[in-house]
Design a protein around this motif. Sequence first.
Motif, PDB file in Angstrom:
ATOM      1  N   THR A   1     -48.139 -52.339  48.557  1.00  0.00           N
ATOM      2  CA  THR A   1     -48.065 -53.421  47.529  1.00  0.00           C
ATOM      3  C   THR A   1     -49.371 -54.312  47.833  1.00  0.00           C
ATOM      4  OG1 THR A   1     -45.670 -53.528  47.601  1.00  0.00           O
ATOM      5  CG2 THR A   1     -46.972 -55.499  46.955  1.00  0.00           C
TER       6      THR A   1
ATOM      7  N   MET B   1     -52.429 -52.577  46.490  1.00  0.00           N
ATOM      8  CA  MET B   1     -52.438 -52.899  44.882  1.00  0.00           C
ATOM      9  C   MET B   1     -53.074 -54.055  44.729  1.00  0.00           C
ATOM     10  SD  MET B   1     -48.613 -51.325  43.778  1.00  0.00           S
ATOM     11  CE  MET B   1     -48.268 -49.736  43.291  1.00  0.00           C
TER      12      MET B   1
ATOM     13  N   LEU C   1     -54.226 -55.364  41.060  1.00  0.00           N
ATOM     14  CA  LEU C   1     -52.735 -55.496  40.474  1.00  0.00           C
ATOM     15  C   LEU C   1     -52.622 -57.250  40.277  1.00  0.00           C
ATOM     16  CD1 LEU C   1     -50.058 -54.994  39.595  1.00  0.00           C
ATOM     17  CD2 LEU C   1     -49.434 -55.021  42.066  1.00  0.00           C
TER      18      LEU C   1
ATOM     19  N   PHE D   1     -43.799 -48.528  36.627  1.00  0.00           N
ATOM     20  CA  PHE D   1     -42.408 -49.208  37.047  1.00  0.00           C
ATOM     21  C   PHE D   1     -42.541 -50.371  37.894  1.00  0.00           C
ATOM     22  CE2 PHE D   1     -38.927 -49.559  40.086  1.00  0.00           C
ATOM     23  CZ  PHE D   1     -37.936 -49.836  39.015  1.00  0.00           C
ATOM     24  N   ARG D   2     -43.562 -50.100  38.846  1.00  0.00           N
ATOM     25  CA  ARG D   2     -43.876 -51.080  40.089  1.00  0.00           C
ATOM     26  C   ARG D   2     -44.574 -51.974  39.554  1.00  0.00           C
ATOM     27  NH1 ARG D   2     -45.025 -46.180  43.757  1.00  0.00           N
ATOM     28  NH2 ARG D   2     -43.026 -46.106  44.919  1.00  0.00           N
ATOM     29  N   ILE D   3     -45.555 -52.203  38.425  1.00  0.00           N
ATOM     30  CA  ILE D   3     -46.236 -53.183  37.919  1.00  0.00           C
ATOM     31  C   ILE D   3     -45.277 -54.007  37.418  1.00  0.00           C
ATOM     32  CG2 ILE D   3     -47.999 -53.731  36.369  1.00  0.00           C
ATOM     33  CD1 ILE D   3     -49.365 -51.017  36.968  1.00  0.00           C
TER      34      ILE D   3
ATOM     35  N   ARG E   1     -42.045 -54.490  37.231  1.00  0.00           N
ATOM     36  CA  ARG E   1     -41.251 -54.967  38.396  1.00  0.00           C
ATOM     37  C   ARG E   1     -41.794 -56.417  38.757  1.00  0.00           C
ATOM     38  NH1 ARG E   1     -35.764 -53.056  38.803  1.00  0.00           N
ATOM     39  NH2 ARG E   1     -35.640 -53.257  41.142  1.00  0.00           N
ATOM     40  N   MET E   2     -42.953 -56.245  39.029  1.00  0.00           N
ATOM     41  CA  MET E   2     -43.678 -57.692  39.471  1.00  0.00           C
ATOM     42  C   MET E   2     -43.718 -58.524  38.400  1.00  0.00           C
ATOM     43  SD  MET E   2     -44.917 -57.742  42.494  1.00  0.00           S
ATOM     44  CE  MET E   2     -46.248 -57.341  43.362  1.00  0.00           C
TER      45      MET E   2
END
Lengths: 89, 452
Positions: B10, B13, B19, B248-250, B252-253
């Motif tokens: 994380t 990123m 990110l 998905f990860r982006i 969720r943030m």
Amino acid sequence: MKAVVTVVGKDRVGIIASICVELANYNVNVLDISQTVMQGYFTMMMVVDVSNANLPLAQICQQMDAKGQEMGLSIRIQREDIFEAMHRV
Amino acid sequence: MLNQKDILQTQDMIDKRHLDIRTITMGISLLDCADQDIHACARKIYDKICFRAEKLVKVGQDIEWEFGIPIVNKRISVTPMSLVGAACTADSYVPLAIAMDNAAKTCGVNFIGGFSALVQKGCTESDWKLIRSIPEALRVTERVCSSVNVGSTKAGINMDAVAEMGRIIKKTAELTADRDGLGCAKLVVFANAVEDNPFMAGAFHGVGEPECVLNVGVSGPGVVHHALQSVKGQPFDVVAETIKKTAFRITRMGQIVGVEASARLGIPFGIVDLSLAPTPAVGDSVARILEEMGLEVCGTHGTTAALAMLNDAVKKGGVMASNHVGGLSGAFIPVSEDEGMIAAAECGTLTLDKLEAMTCVCSVGLDMIAVPGDTSAATISAIIADEAAIGMVNSKTTAVRIIPAPNKVVGDRVEMGGLLGSAPVMPVHGDSAEEFIARGGRIPAPLQSLKN
């Protein structure tokens, strides 16, 4: 509320001690701690409880960031939820 | 349980792959600010925006610290000004734009959207007043963004408005000629505009929205690019899967930040806009993702297919990460705001025609494109009509944000500054569309609109 403290920098005497003193000043409780030293670089991660802290978390984050710069380290505190959100479905 | 690998990933990123949360945008209804006296209306607008968004920037900054993720922009969108100003007897709505600008400055946000009109089927008196106020409004204000919706799948295309917008864009460029026509970077012409878009310059607070709401736009082309570097040479099934997981990860943030911010502001959480929004920074480019898939330069044959897959995978990955998805949701391809797009346009591979094809399969449309200053209003209108037709027939949002850069010719560069970046001036076709645009009237809604 839990948070993750990540400390990265060149290894030397007393890093953990000084960071724990800082956290204690804010009434932040250390729950878990792990650290490694790779090729002279110190990496520490702590899980801490900030529920009873005596300052708002955003301010603690800023002051620890400043403290890190003073000590030549990268210190960051992030709420635990972002890691949970990102890596768990 | 958390593990070190996840935590470090994380942080990597955020630190190295750009990110970030691109924007948290507060939507505010100004319908109750109507007044016959335009100055009274302007006062009400200023007061209401400042009252509602007083804490927006502070809350955003606190969350940035606590989560350790940058929130690049804090912004405001408001009810389309042609509705708010409709009761005013004045001929020009510039004072309303100034009130918006002042409120934005007081609240500390960098852009405020909603100097807008929705005219897909026809213009009210108020819509015309607003449209004709746009050039001057964008000249005298700094942070106000304007948009006009000229078509939709349900209504067809309002060709009178399309013709007028060509002239308005030209005039806006002329009035801001000292800044390379910067005003045009804050003016979008839409088809199928959405009511909950958090991204500028096209954000406005639709009439179907609540009193006040918080929408979030995420970003992360750099993260996707990096993830794709690890699957070099593998089939598209693997590429799509990799993009989905990353998206998905982006997202969720965005979801967690949006929920937290709206709770602190005491307003409902609206949507997460599942977007890949580039910035001019190296390593934050959508074009470079397409090139990573195996294209030598973005804009060459294969680009449309690559973008279609990217856009779809981003949505599929993101949709499960958020409980409400909305806005424009998809990959943006603004030329001036994307380092890879700028390079591709400069070497001549990425042309306006290819960009038009790309807009059929991505988030929005012809975005942040500089064309020669002597491009005629009719040609600009024709470009708008083409984009609106793509949006209308494909039931998707399309937009045109084009800068006829005063006194510039093909090969020159237009500097917009900051997140708006810089754009190479691209050639347009020289043949006239004058008679086509002069017809006016309305292009009927397509068969696709008859779904009942």
